[in-house]
Write a protein that holds these residues in place. Structure first.
Motif, PDB file in Angstrom:
ATOM      1  N   HIS A 249       0.843  -1.191   0.000  1.00  0.00           N
ATOM      2  CA  HIS A 249       0.000   0.000   0.000  1.00  0.00           C
ATOM      3  C   HIS A 249       0.885   1.250   0.000  1.00  0.00           C
ATOM      4  O   HIS A 249       1.865   1.314   0.752  1.00  0.00           O
ATOM      5  N   PRO A 250       0.536   2.248  -0.824  1.00  0.00           N
ATOM      6  CA  PRO A 250       1.364   3.463  -0.861  1.00  0.00           C
ATOM      7  C   PRO A 250       1.548   4.105   0.523  1.00  0.00           C
ATOM      8  O   PRO A 250       2.594   4.684   0.799  1.00  0.00           O
ATOM      9  N   PHE A 290      -6.968   7.760   1.516  1.00  0.00           N
ATOM     10  CA  PHE A 290      -5.579   8.239   1.382  1.00  0.00           C
ATOM     11  C   PHE A 290      -5.403   9.105   0.126  1.00  0.00           C
ATOM     12  O   PHE A 290      -4.312   9.604  -0.131  1.00  0.00           O
ATOM     13  N   TYR A 296       0.296   8.407  -6.017  1.00  0.00           N
ATOM     14  CA  TYR A 296      -0.157   7.644  -7.194  1.00  0.00           C
ATOM     15  C   TYR A 296      -1.632   7.852  -7.498  1.00  0.00           C
ATOM     16  O   TYR A 296      -2.221   7.090  -8.261  1.00  0.00           O
ATOM     17  N   MET A 298      -5.286   8.340  -8.696  1.00  0.00           N
ATOM     18  CA  MET A 298      -5.884   8.270 -10.046  1.00  0.00           C
ATOM     19  C   MET A 298      -7.319   8.788  -9.947  1.00  0.00           C
ATOM     20  O   MET A 298      -7.827   8.986  -8.840  1.00  0.00           O
ATOM     21  N   CYS A 301      -9.760   7.022  -7.618  1.00  0.00           N
ATOM     22  CA  CYS A 301      -9.445   6.952  -6.180  1.00  0.00           C
ATOM     23  C   CYS A 301     -10.361   7.809  -5.316  1.00  0.00           C
ATOM     24  O   CYS A 301     -10.700   7.430  -4.199  1.00  0.00           O
TER      25      CYS A 301
END
Ligand SMILES: Nc1ncnc2c1ncn2[C@@H]1O[C@H](COP(=O)(O)OP(=O)(O)OP(=O)(O)O)[C@@H](O)[C@H]1O
Ligand code: SF4
Ligand SMILES: [Mg+2]
Length: 323
Positions: A249-250, A290, A296, A298, A301
């Motif tokens: 997970h980022p 998040f 990242y 997009m 999201c």
């Protein structure tokens, strides 16, 4: 392995009330639908930034505060609907160790009175002589001598006070302990001693721990598995080794990157640095929580909340990149 704790779809909201009529005008969404198990004899770590819901999770699991919804089972007993007798029985099996032992120990009580109190409440049939014997055993377990019994909490150093806090948690021989930042308030040199003590006690007494910390080095050393929390959700959960070597997970990646790197030659080009503050748990971001900080991010999201992806055995994370 036996599941000792089973948490399913746990939600905890704290209402925000205002005005003369105490009208509810909103809610702090402290825990947002989390599920996890803790196996007997295991240490599960809970890690994340301040305010992400770690302590609230610990308090709900112990039945100290009622969840808004969801289920918590201890040894297959549902505690959210248990009667008071069952709760009292379970309370003996579960204890909490706090971050600041000074505020959790009554300054006007001697060590003897502090340690004797749980016996007076829960083990009324024990004679004074038997209780005194147990107190000496307890102190021995945490590396202290009986000479401390008549002293007061302020007479001890932070590390010694935490030993007393641990002894108090162990009085009724619990099976499960929530350790909520148990070493965060201690000097770095003392932290290792207390961590080693907790490990020793776990082995000797076959304890199961929920270990809460924002310190990834401590979590790595102590835990068998780790759950990473962000804004009241578990965004990734995995065995410790797997999480540290292969974070998916980022947010987990960003957290791990914020730990100082001892090797100056290590390639830092791929490091994600966590920017901005944690959004308010009152006005939660839509979609992936998040997305306001994710490098990242997009289109999808902010619109769709990602499901969990099973990455390998016992390793799952919730991020659209993993689908
Ligand atoms: N009794 C309460 N009433 C209202 N809000 C609360 C209450 N307890 C916790 N909160 C809020 O719930 C959220 C989660 O808090 P919690 O204490 O569980 O976080 P934490 O991860 O343990 O943080 P820390 O690392 O600072 O201890 C926070 O926004 C906090 O302000
Ligand atoms: S779902 Fe999107 S915003 Fe959330 S962590 Fe994954 S990439 Fe980042
Ligand atoms: Mg906390």
């Amino acid at each position: 392995m036996n599941k000792f704790i089973e948490v399913k779809n746990l939600v905890k909201e704290f209402p925000i009330k205002k005005g003369f009529f105490n009208k509810q005008v909103g809610a702090v969404h402290a825990i947002n639908n989390i599920s996890f198990d803790i196996f007997k004899g295991e240490t599960l770590g809970l890690v994340g930034e301040s305010g992400c819901g770690k302590s609230t999770t610990g308090r709900c699991v112990l039945g100290l505060i009622p969840p808004t919804s969801g289920s918590v089972k201890i040894n297959n007993i549902e505690i959210t609907s248990a009667d008071s007798k069952t709760i009292q029985h379970l309370r003996k099996k579960m204890q909490i160790i706090f971050q600041n032992p000074y505020s959790s120990l009554n300054p006007r009580m001697t060590v003897k009175d502090i340690l004797r109190e749980p016996f007076i409440i829960h083990e009324k049939n024990l004679s004074k002589k038997d209780v005194d014997k147990k107190l000496i055993e307890l102190l021995d377990m945490v590396g202290m001598s009986e000479s401390v019994l008549n002293r007061y909490p302020h007479e001890f150093s932070g590390g010694q006070r935490q030993r007393i806090g641990i002894a108090r948690a162990l009085t009724l021989r619990p099976e499960f302990i929530v350790a909520d930042e148990p070493v965060s308030a201690l000097d770095i040199s003392i932290q290792a001693q207390i961590i080693n003590l907790l490990q020793k006690l776990k082995n000797e007494l076959n304890l199961t721990y929920l270990f809460i910390s924002h310190d990834l080095s401590v979590i790595r050393y102590v835990c068998d598995r780790v759950a990473v929390m962000y804004l009241g959700e578990i965004v990734e959960i995995a065995p410790t080794q797997e999480l540290y070597s292969n974070p998916k997970h980022p947010y987990t990646q960003a957290l791990l990157n914020s730990v100082p790197v001892p090797d100056p030659n290590k390639d830092l080009s791929s490091r994600i640095i966590l920017k901005g503050d944690l959004p308010s748990p009152v006005t939660m971001p839509s979609g992936c929580k998040f997305h306001t900080r994710c490098p990242y991010v997009m289109d999808i999201c902010s619109k769709v909340d990602p499901e969990y992806t099973e990455l390998s055995q016992n390793h799952k994370a919730k991020c659209h990149l993993l689908n």
